[in-house]
Design a protein around this motif. Structure first.
Motif, PDB file in Angstrom:
ATOM      1  N   ASP A  14     -19.487  33.336  74.351  1.00 28.95           N
ATOM      2  CA  ASP A  14     -19.485  31.808  73.616  1.00 28.95           C
ATOM      3  C   ASP A  14     -20.215  32.168  71.975  1.00 28.95           C
ATOM      4  O   ASP A  14     -21.188  31.997  71.410  1.00 28.95           O
ATOM      5  CB  ASP A  14     -20.628  31.300  74.581  1.00 28.95           C
ATOM      6  N   THR A  15     -19.220  32.091  70.970  1.00 29.98           N
ATOM      7  CA  THR A  15     -19.277  32.664  69.478  1.00 29.98           C
ATOM      8  C   THR A  15     -19.983  31.627  68.671  1.00 29.98           C
ATOM      9  O   THR A  15     -21.204  32.085  68.483  1.00 29.98           O
ATOM     10  CB  THR A  15     -18.609  33.956  68.978  1.00 29.98           C
ATOM     11  N   SER A  16     -19.677  30.995  69.411  1.00 23.04           N
ATOM     12  CA  SER A  16     -19.871  29.304  68.177  1.00 23.04           C
ATOM     13  C   SER A  16     -21.273  29.164  68.819  1.00 23.04           C
ATOM     14  O   SER A  16     -21.897  28.807  67.382  1.00 23.04           O
ATOM     15  CB  SER A  16     -18.856  28.592  68.606  1.00 23.04           C
ATOM     16  N   LYS A  17     -21.369  28.658  69.634  1.00 23.16           N
ATOM     17  CA  LYS A  17     -23.029  28.491  70.554  1.00 23.16           C
ATOM     18  C   LYS A  17     -23.638  29.734  69.944  1.00 23.16           C
ATOM     19  O   LYS A  17     -25.282  29.835  69.046  1.00 23.16           O
ATOM     20  CB  LYS A  17     -22.839  28.459  72.075  1.00 23.16           C
ATOM     21  N   TYR A  18     -23.607  30.272  69.722  1.00 22.04           N
ATOM     22  CA  TYR A  18     -24.353  31.943  68.906  1.00 22.04           C
ATOM     23  C   TYR A  18     -24.472  31.481  68.165  1.00 22.04           C
ATOM     24  O   TYR A  18     -25.733  31.725  67.041  1.00 22.04           O
ATOM     25  CB  TYR A  18     -24.146  33.276  69.350  1.00 22.04           C
ATOM     26  N   ALA A  19     -23.570  31.601  67.299  1.00 21.36           N
ATOM     27  CA  ALA A  19     -23.673  31.281  65.783  1.00 21.36           C
ATOM     28  C   ALA A  19     -24.139  29.899  64.937  1.00 21.36           C
ATOM     29  O   ALA A  19     -24.932  30.172  63.803  1.00 21.36           O
ATOM     30  CB  ALA A  19     -22.181  31.583  65.121  1.00 21.36           C
ATOM     31  N   ALA A  20     -24.053  29.187  66.059  1.00 25.39           N
ATOM     32  CA  ALA A  20     -25.200  27.794  65.619  1.00 25.39           C
ATOM     33  C   ALA A  20     -26.502  28.147  66.010  1.00 25.39           C
ATOM     34  O   ALA A  20     -27.170  27.438  64.968  1.00 25.39           O
ATOM     35  CB  ALA A  20     -24.704  26.789  66.227  1.00 25.39           C
ATOM     36  N   GLN A  21     -26.563  28.565  66.599  1.00 24.16           N
ATOM     37  CA  GLN A  21     -28.546  29.271  66.663  1.00 24.16           C
ATOM     38  C   GLN A  21     -28.750  29.834  65.731  1.00 24.16           C
ATOM     39  O   GLN A  21     -30.366  29.723  65.034  1.00 24.16           O
ATOM     40  CB  GLN A  21     -28.416  30.166  67.966  1.00 24.16           C
ATOM     41  N   ARG A  49     -20.915  36.959  73.725  1.00 22.39           N
ATOM     42  CA  ARG A  49     -19.548  37.006  72.807  1.00 22.39           C
ATOM     43  C   ARG A  49     -18.904  36.279  73.709  1.00 22.39           C
ATOM     44  O   ARG A  49     -17.713  35.413  72.957  1.00 22.39           O
ATOM     45  CB  ARG A  49     -19.507  38.179  73.401  1.00 22.39           C
ATOM     46  N   LYS A 108     -27.401  30.424  62.813  1.00 20.71           N
ATOM     47  CA  LYS A 108     -27.197  29.935  61.423  1.00 20.71           C
ATOM     48  C   LYS A 108     -28.799  28.450  61.226  1.00 20.71           C
ATOM     49  O   LYS A 108     -29.121  28.969  60.530  1.00 20.71           O
ATOM     50  CB  LYS A 108     -26.114  28.932  61.427  1.00 20.71           C
ATOM     51  N   ASN A 130     -23.135  41.009  66.758  1.00 20.77           N
ATOM     52  CA  ASN A 130     -22.187  41.947  65.745  1.00 20.77           C
ATOM     53  C   ASN A 130     -22.655  42.707  64.766  1.00 20.77           C
ATOM     54  O   ASN A 130     -22.690  42.599  63.882  1.00 20.77           O
ATOM     55  CB  ASN A 130     -21.434  40.416  64.827  1.00 20.77           C
TER      56      ASN A 130
END
Length: 411
Positions: A218-225, A216, A227, A305
């Motif tokens: 680094d949500t952008s890194k998680y979201a990229a993985q 949480r 995606k 999430n």
């Protein structure tokens, strides 16, 4: 007459009660065996998960994969705790029932022994042969003498039966005491194991929370993985959908039917295989001999999430490196394709049904081959980035996706 009738009714009621008690006891024992088998399966699954996590942890670069692994382990352990609680409750019920039985048997045995002792005492008083002879000779008629002989025989038989009843009750009590002792030990062992699993679960929840907190940040890194993974999964799903549509269209062309049909044109032999495949729903073997379901079919909540719902179009099975992949049923290889990373997928047709196997490194069959149940079709691919060895398995009827969990045995 009334007394005999009353005894007859009483005997019938007693027999019915004994039969009911026996039926309940058998049902409880069957349930106990079922729960024990389930507990052993879950324990085996946890051992496999632990082995796979140990192999993958040093290799993984994606924390989201570690979170998914720990989530799966927590789910299985929660299931194990539920099963052990049910086993403990059932044992408690059996123990309480046996305590009552033991008390009743002891009372019966005390009464039988007292009756037997009184009978021996009376026999001792009239033990001489002269007393028995005088008892017979003092009869007023032959009929009375005959009845006295019969009485003495019945008394002797009754004495023998009482002795046998004491032996039988004693043996029953000894057997019940052994069962009771065994059940107590089983319950104590389950309670200890349950506590240990509860402690492990609490530790794993802490690890899970630490991982989630890290994600949480680094949500952008998680979201990229996520995606990236979703794009890859969607691409595989599109390819499989197209292959099945093309296969159906081709079958209809050969059969002289319209190519717009969404159902496979079947030969009598293919129809028989399809019917047989459907008849074995819930009994099909797993596509790997050792594996654990890490994701089921349908909607699931995002690990980071929980308010976000995602969709799984098949089941994901984690297994060992280089594990053999096998056909779950007799069929024909419809198509084999690979991603640019070299991960292979095999489609097998079973009449109007299709099964797909994505996540293979090598393939030992070719398009058009006829395969049988349990036949090897390839070996598993291990992701170099995550260290995971996972098979995505799907089931279709024509172009309609089905829930694979309902088709495989005990999934």
């Amino acid at each position: 007459m009334k007394l005999q009738f009353s005894k007859h009714i009483h005997t019938k009621i007693l027999l019915v009660l004994l039969l009911l008690a026996s039926t309940v006891s058998v049902a409880q024992e069957d349930k106990k065996k079922e729960l024990e088998a389930k507990r052993l399966r879950l324990q085996k699954e946890i051992r496999l998960i632990n082995k796979l996590i140990r192999k993958n942890t040093s290799k993984t670069k994606f924390i989201v994969d570690d979170v998914q692994s720990i989530n799966h382990k927590i789910r299985v352990k929660r299931d194990l705790i539920k099963v052990m609680n049910r086993e403990t409750n059932l044992l408690t019920s059996q123990i309480n029932s046996n305590i009552k039985k033991i008390g009743q048997l002891r009372n019966d045995l005390t009464k039988l022994k007292a009756d037997y002792a009184e009978m021996i005492r009376k026999t001792y008083k009239s033990r001489s042969e002269q007393s028995r002879l005088m008892f017979l000779l003092s009869s007023e008629s032959f009929l009375q003498a005959y009845k006295r002989v019969q009485y003495m025989k019945q008394y002797a038989n009754y004495r023998k039966e009482q002795g046998e009843a004491i032996v039988a009750r004693t043996q029953e009590l000894q057997a019940l005491n052994k069962t009771f002792s065994k059940q107590k030990k089983q319950k104590e062992a389950l309670i200890v194991e349950n506590r240990n699993v509860q402690k492990e679960l609490e530790n794993e929840k802490k690890i899970q929370n630490e991982m989630l907190a890290s994600l949480r940040k680094d949500t952008s890194k998680y979201a990229a993985q996520v995606k990236k993974k979703q794009r890859q999964a969607d691409e595989i799903d599109r390819q499989i959908d197209k292959i099945i549509r093309d296969a159906i269209a081709s079958s209809n062309v050969k059969a002289g039917k319209t190519t717009t049909s969404k159902t496979y044109a079947l030969t009598p032999e293919a129809k028989a295989i399809g019917n047989s495949f459907a008849a074995n729903k819930g009994k099909h073997i797993w596509p790997v001999s050792e594996g654990t379901k890490v994701r089921g079919y349908g909607n699931y909540r995002d690990v980071v999430n929980p308010n976000v719902t995602r969709v799984s179009n098949g089941v994901i099975i984690a297994t060992n490196q280089d594990e053999t992949v096998r056909a779950v049923y007799n069929g024909e290889i419809t198509r084999i394709f690979a991603t640019k990373e070299g991960v292979k997928c095999v489609l097998i047709r079973h009449g109007s049904y299709f099964t797909t196997y994505f996540g293979l490194k090598t393939v030992s069959v070719k398009t058009g081959d006829t395969v049988s149940k349990k036949q090897e079709i390839g070996t598993m691919y291990t992701n170099k980035s995550t260290g995971k060895t996972e098979l995505k398995f799907t089931v279709f009827k024509n172009t309609t996706r089905l829930n694979p969990e309902t088709w495989l045995y005990r999934m």
